[in-house]
Scaffold this motif. Structure first.
Motif, short mmCIF file in Angstrom:
data_model
loop_
_atom_site.label_atom_id
_atom_site.label_comp_id
_atom_site.label_asym_id
_atom_site.label_seq_id
_atom_site.Cartn_x
_atom_site.Cartn_y
_atom_site.Cartn_z
N GLN A 135 0.87 -1.35 0.10
CA GLN A 135 -0.09 0.01 -0.07
C GLN A 135 0.89 1.29 0.06
OE1 GLN A 135 -3.21 0.36 -0.58
NE2 GLN A 135 -3.05 2.66 -0.31
N SER A 136 2.08 1.20 0.61
CA SER A 136 2.91 2.46 0.57
C SER A 136 3.78 2.63 -0.75
CB SER A 136 3.85 2.29 1.72
OG SER A 136 4.71 1.08 1.59
N ILE A 137 3.68 1.50 -1.66
CA ILE A 137 4.59 2.04 -2.94
C ILE A 137 3.93 2.74 -3.70
CG2 ILE A 137 5.15 0.77 -4.98
CD1 ILE A 137 5.60 -2.04 -3.14
N PRO A 138 4.54 4.06 -4.12
CA PRO A 138 3.71 5.16 -5.11
C PRO A 138 3.84 4.94 -6.36
CG PRO A 138 5.77 5.98 -3.85
CD PRO A 138 5.88 4.45 -3.55
N PHE A 139 3.43 3.67 -6.75
CA PHE A 139 3.27 3.26 -8.13
C PHE A 139 1.93 2.97 -8.75
CE2 PHE A 139 7.70 3.40 -7.63
CZ PHE A 139 8.53 3.71 -8.64
N SER A 140 1.55 2.91 -10.18
CA SER A 140 0.52 2.67 -10.40
C SER A 140 0.77 1.73 -12.03
CB SER A 140 -0.43 3.60 -10.66
OG SER A 140 -1.58 3.39 -11.08
N TYR A 141 -0.03 1.08 -12.48
CA TYR A 141 -0.10 0.22 -13.68
C TYR A 141 -0.67 0.96 -14.76
CZ TYR A 141 1.37 -3.61 -10.73
OH TYR A 141 2.05 -4.36 -9.79
N MET A 142 -0.48 0.88 -15.91
CA MET A 142 -1.22 0.79 -17.18
C MET A 142 -1.01 -0.57 -17.95
SD MET A 142 -1.63 3.63 -20.41
CE MET A 142 0.16 3.24 -21.10
N ALA A 143 -1.91 -1.26 -18.30
CA ALA A 143 -1.72 -2.40 -19.01
C ALA A 143 -2.39 -2.34 -20.34
CB ALA A 143 -2.27 -3.73 -18.35
N VAL A 144 -1.93 -2.44 -21.60
CA VAL A 144 -2.38 -2.48 -22.79
C VAL A 144 -2.42 -3.76 -23.52
CG1 VAL A 144 -2.26 -1.37 -24.99
CG2 VAL A 144 -1.51 -0.08 -22.98
N SER A 145 -3.52 -4.39 -24.02
CA SER A 145 -3.92 -5.59 -24.67
C SER A 145 -4.56 -5.17 -26.09
CB SER A 145 -4.58 -6.50 -23.98
OG SER A 145 -3.99 -6.93 -22.73
N ALA A 146 -4.25 -6.16 -26.79
CA ALA A 146 -4.91 -6.04 -28.44
C ALA A 146 -5.46 -7.14 -28.75
CB ALA A 146 -3.71 -5.54 -29.17
N ALA A 147 -6.51 -6.93 -29.68
CA ALA A 147 -7.18 -8.36 -30.27
C ALA A 147 -7.89 -7.73 -31.42
CB ALA A 147 -8.40 -8.89 -29.25
N SER A 148 -7.61 -8.72 -32.51
CA SER A 148 -8.16 -8.42 -33.73
C SER A 148 -9.99 -8.48 -33.80
CB SER A 148 -7.87 -9.58 -34.86
OG SER A 148 -8.47 -9.35 -35.98
N THR A 149 -10.64 -7.62 -34.47
CA THR A 149 -12.07 -7.99 -34.66
C THR A 149 -12.51 -8.16 -35.77
OG1 THR A 149 -11.89 -5.29 -35.08
CG2 THR A 149 -12.24 -6.16 -32.69
N ASP A 150 -11.80 -8.45 -36.85
CA ASP A 150 -12.40 -8.76 -38.28
C ASP A 150 -11.88 -10.28 -38.52
OD1 ASP A 150 -9.73 -8.70 -38.61
OD2 ASP A 150 -9.86 -7.03 -40.46
N GLY A 151 -11.29 -11.04 -37.87
CA GLY A 151 -11.18 -12.26 -38.30
C GLY A 151 -9.79 -12.53 -38.86
N ALA A 152 -9.06 -11.23 -39.02
CA ALA A 152 -7.66 -11.40 -39.76
C ALA A 152 -6.83 -11.32 -38.60
CB ALA A 152 -7.64 -10.58 -40.84
N SER A 153 -5.51 -11.30 -38.95
CA SER A 153 -4.25 -11.24 -38.05
C SER A 153 -3.51 -10.06 -38.73
CB SER A 153 -3.18 -12.44 -38.49
OG SER A 153 -3.67 -13.63 -37.91
N HIS A 154 -2.89 -9.12 -37.63
CA HIS A 154 -2.63 -7.83 -37.97
C HIS A 154 -1.33 -7.53 -37.21
CE1 HIS A 154 -6.48 -6.86 -39.66
NE2 HIS A 154 -6.99 -7.53 -38.64
#
Length: 690
Positions: A135-154
Motif C-alpha cells: 500500500q505504501s508503494i507510490p506506483f500505478s499500472y497501465m496495461a495495454v492488450s490488443a485483439a483483432s476484431t475482423d477475423g484476420a491477423s494484424h
C-alpha cells in the motif's frame, strides 16, 4: 508542440445534464477517471465534463494541471492515438475510437478501436490496505492488450510516454533524466534543483518520477522532445534506444520518455498485456515534529523491504498478474457489500475508494543504527484541494468509514501522529489540535496554538474515532496510552458542547456560528464516547459520570434544538426557521450508543423529504449547496429506505450529471448539480458511511 487547452466546464455543460456519451459507460461516466492515483503526488486523472474519450483530453494532476501521458498504436503500419491529445507536426495518425469505459474501486478500463484491432487499456491503482508494504508503494499500472476484431491477423506495435511535467508544478524549472536498461527499461526524471519537503502548486519539488516496462523482445526506448520521440514511433513503429542529454526546462521542447513494444502478429485472442508502471518516489517523505521541537524525517514503509527504487519497480512489475487478481477480488467484495444497499450506492463507493486512500502515505522512522523501525508506523493524509494541511482531524473524520472498511489499522496509524504530538505537551490548547502542520509534507505542529480553531469539532472527532477503532478491533492500546489526553478533551466538551460558543465547524466555508445544533450533537457524543472509553480502560466511576452528563445534555439539547414552528431540528438554537443536515448523529449509530431518542431520527427523516432540491438536500438554510459526504452520512441515519435512497440517489445524480471535469468533488449545488470548489479530497471516504 502540444495542446495547452485544459478541460473546462462550458455553458453547454450547464445545460446538458446527464449527457449521453458515445460509448458504453459502466456504471456511469464520472467527473474524472482516476488513472494513476496512489499518493498526494502520484495523482493523474482523465477529466470528463460531459464526456471525453481517453484520447480526447490530456491526463491532469488533481489540480487540473496537465501531466503529459501519451499513447499510440500502429496497426499494419497505420498509427492511432489512444491516450492524450498529442500534436505531432509532419506525422500522420488517426484517433482510435472509444467503445467503452468502466471504473471499479481499483481500476479504470477503456476499450478503443484502432481500425481492425481493439485495444483494452487498464489503469490499475492498487488498493492493498492490509499490506503496508504494497500500500505504501507510490506506483500505478497501465496495461495495454490488443485483439483483432475482423477475423484476420494484424501487425501491432504499442507506444507510450510520460513528460517531465510529472516532477513539478512549475514547467519553467529545469529537469534532468536518465534511462537504465536490463531486464526492465526505466526512465527516471527529476528536477535539477530540488527543494526538500516543499511544493509548488501542490506538486512535490523533490524526488523522481519513473516510467518502466519489462525489456521483453521487441521493446525499445527513447528520450527527447515530444514531437521527435512520438514521430519516431509513428513513422517507424519502434524507437532507436537513444537518450537526449540536453537537460532543460520542462516546457522547453517538452522532454518526454517513450517506451515501445512490438506485439508481432495479433489475432482475435486478447494479447498478454504490455504493462507499464508509473510512479513518483521521494525520500524522506514527511517532516514530523517530535519531542522538544525536534524534527524527524520519516520514510515510506516500503523502504523496510527494498534497498533501491529499481528493486521496487522490478517487484511491482513482476507482481502485476497477482496484483490484478487481488484487485479484482477487492473490487468484487466492495461491489457485493455496497450492492446490499443499492446499485447507485455501489457506484458511488467504487469511485471514492482510490481517491480516499490516494491522499495518504504510510511512514516509518529509523532506529539509531539507521535501520527502519516497522514498529513505529504513522500514516499521513494531505488535506487535498482546500488548504493542504497535514492530518487535518476534520478531514480524517469524514474519511473514517473508508478506513474502517479497508483496514481499521490505517485509521489508528493516522490518529497516532496526532496523539503523539499532543501527548508531548507542545500544543498549548486544552482542546484537540486541528492538524499536524499547515503545509504538507511538513507535520511540524502548532506549538503556538494558532492552528485553525475548531475546538468542539476536533475534540469530538478524536474521541469518536478512537472509540470506533477500539470497537472495531478490540485493540485498546491507543485508548490506554492516551487516556489522559482523551479525558482532557472530554473536560473541554463538558464546558463547551451543550451550548457551543461562536466557532467554526468542519464546514468552515459556511462561516462561524454560535449555538450550532449539529456541533452540539458531536460534542455530546464525544462525552458519551469517553464514558465508553473509561469503561474499556477500567475506570467505571468515570464512565458512569460521563454517561450521566451526556444523557442530561441530550435532554437539554432537545429543548434547545427543536424548532417551535416546524417538526425539525434547527441549525442554531433559537432560530426556528433554520435547519441543516444533522449528519453528526451518524456517530451515535456508528458507535451504537443509542444516545439520542429514535423520535429525533424519525423527525429528521420526514423533514428532509420536504426540503430536497433536484440534486439533494442543502447543507443548511444559509445556502443551497451541500456536501456529498454529509449527505451519505445523513442517509445512514434515516429511518426508512425512501429517506436513505433520497440522499444516495442525489449524490449519484451529481456524480454523473456531466457538469464537472474535476476529480470527484464533495461540495456542490443542490439546485442544478454544479460543482463548487473542492475536488479530489479524501473526505469521499465518507461515502462508505451509508
Amino acid at each position: 508542440m502540444r495542446n495547452f487547452l485544459q478541460a473546462v466546464v462550458s455553458l453547454s455543460l450547464l445545460i446538458c445534464v446527464n449527457a449521453a456519451v458515445s460509448w458504453i459507460a459502466t456504471p456511469f461516466n464520472p467527473p474524472a477517471f482516476p488513472l494513476a492515483v496512489r499518493s498526494p503526488y502520484l495523482s493523474a486523472w482523465l477529466p470528463q465534463g460531459s464526456g471525453a474519450a481517453l484520447n480526447a483530453q490530456w491526463p491532469t494532476f488533481w489540480t487540473g494541471q496537465i501531466v503529459g501521458w501519451a499513447g499510440f498504436v500502429k496497426v499494419d503500419g497505420k498509427a492511432f492515438s489512444f491516450l492524450g491529445t498529442p500534436n505531432v507536426p509532419g506525422a500522420t495518425f488517426a484517433q482510435a475510437v472509444q467503445k467503452s469505459s468502466k471504473f471499479t474501486s481499483t481500476q479504470s478500463i477503456f476499450v478503443l478501436s484502432a481500425g481492425p484491432v481493439d485495444l483494452t487499456i487498464t489503469f490499475l491503482s492498487p488498493v492493498e490496505p492490509t499490506d503496508l508494504v504494497k500500500q505504501s508503494i507510490p506506483f500505478s499500472y497501465m496495461a495495454v492488450s490488443a485483439a483483432s476484431t475482423d477475423g484476420a491477423s494484424h501487425s501491432v506495435q504499442v507506444y507510450s510516454d510520460i513528460s517531465a511535467e510529472w516532477v513539478s508544478g512549475d514547467n519553467g524549472l529545469v529537469a534532468s533524466w536518465s534511462t537504465t536498461t536490463g531486464s526492465i527499461i526505466t526512465h527516471k526524471v527529476q528536477l535539477v534543483n530540488q527543494a526538500l519537503f516543499s511544493e509548488v502548486n501542490d506538486h512535490t519539488q523533490y524526488g523522481s518520477a519513473y516510467y518502466s516496462v519489462s525489456n521483453a523482445a521487441g521493446t525499445t526506448f527513447q528520450s527527447g522532445a515530444d514531437v521527435v520521440v512520438r514521430a519516431q514511433f509513428i513513422n517507424n513503429g519502434k524507437l532507436p534506444n537513444t537518450q537526449d542529454t540536453n537537460f532543460r526546462a520542462i516546457s522547453n521542447n517538452w522532454p518526454v520518455f517513450g517506451l515501445s513494444r512490438d506485439l508481432g502478429t495479433v489475432t482475435s485472442a486478447l494479447t498478454d498485456p504490455v504493462v507499464f508502471s508509473v510512479g513518483h518516489v521521494r525520500d524522506p517523505a514527511i517532516n514530523y515534529i517530535v519531542n522538544n521541537g525536534a524534527l524527524q524525517a520519516r520514510s515510506l514503509y516500503f523502504w523496510s523491504q527494498f534497498s533501491s527504487v529499481n528493486d521496487v519497480i522490478s517487484s511491482f512489475l513482476g507482481d502485476f498478474k497477482n496484483a490484478l487478481s487481488r484487485a479484482q477480488t477487492f473490487d468484487n467484495k466492495v461491489q457485493s457489500d455496497a450492492n446490499k444497499i443499492s446499485a447507485d450506492y455501489a457506484s458511488i463507493v467504487a469511485l471514492s475508494i482510490r481517491q480516499a486512500l490516494g491522499a495518504t502515505e504510510i511512514t516509518i522512522s529509523k532506529n539509531a543504527d539507521g535501520s527502519f523501525n516497522t514498529n513505529d508506523v504513522i500514516v499521513f493524509m494531505k488535506e487535498i484541494s482546500s488548504d493542504g494541511n497535514v492530518n487535518t482531524v476534520d478531514v480524517i473524520f469524514p474519511a473514517w468509514p473508508a478506513l474502517l472498511y479497508a483496514n481499521p489499522q490505517l485509521g489508528k496509524f493516522l490518529l497516532e501522529g496526532l496523539f503523539r504530538y499532543q501527548a508531548s505537551g507542545q500544543y498549548p490548547n486544552k482542546w484537540s489540535v486541528h492538524d499536524l502542520g499547515a503545509h504538507y509534507p511538513n507535520a511540524t505542529g502548532h506549538n503556538d496554538g494558532n492552528d485553525e480553531a475548531m475546538p468542539v469539532e476536533e475534540s469530538g472527532n478524536m474521541l469518536i474515532m478512537a472509540l470506533s477503532y477500539a470497537q472495531k478491533t478490540n485493540d485498546l492500546s491507543q485508548l490506554k496510552q492516551y487516556t489522559s489526553l482523551l479525558d482532557q478533551w472530554t473536560q473541554f466538551l463538558i464546558e463547551d458542547s451543550l451550548i457551543p460558543a461562536n466557532q467554526i465547524s468542519t464546514d468552515d466555508f459556511a462561516g462561524s456560528l454560535a449555538n450550532q445544533t449539529n456541533l452540539a450533537i458531536k460534542g455530546i457524543i464525544g462525552i458519551k464516547a469517553m464514558s465508553q472509553i473509561a469503561q474499556l480502560v477500567g475506570n467505571p466511576a468515570q464512565s458512569a459520570n460521563y454517561s450521566s452528563i451526556a444523557s442530561k445534555f441530550v435532554s437539554q439539547w432537545q429543548t434547545l434544538a427543536t424548532s417551535t414552528t416546524g417538526p425539525h431540528l434547527t441549525l442554531a438554537y433559537g432560530n426556528s426557521a433554520s435547519w441543516g443536515l444533522s449528519y453528526n448523529l451518524y456517530a451515535d449509530k456508528l458507535l451504537k450508543l443509542n444516545l439520542f431518542p429514535q423520535s429525533v431520527y424519525q423527525m429528521q427523516t420526514a423533514w428532509y423529504k420536504t426540503v430536497a432540491q433536484p440534486f439533494g438536500v442543502p447543507l443548511d438554510t444559509r445556502h443551497t449547496y451541500t456536501k456529498s459526504d454529509w449527505e451519505i452520512w445523513t442517509s445512514g441515519i434515516m429511518t426508512d429506505a425512501v429517506g436513505r435512497d433520497l440522499f444516495i440517489s442525489s449524490v449519484k445524480k451529481f456524480a454523473s450529471d456531466g457538469l464537472s471535469s474535476q476529480p470527484f468533488g464533495d461540495w456542490y449545488e443542490t439546485t442544478n448539480g454544479g460543482p463548487e470548489g473542492f475536488r479530489a479530497r479524501p473526505v469521499v471516504g465518507g461515502h462508505l458511511g451509508a
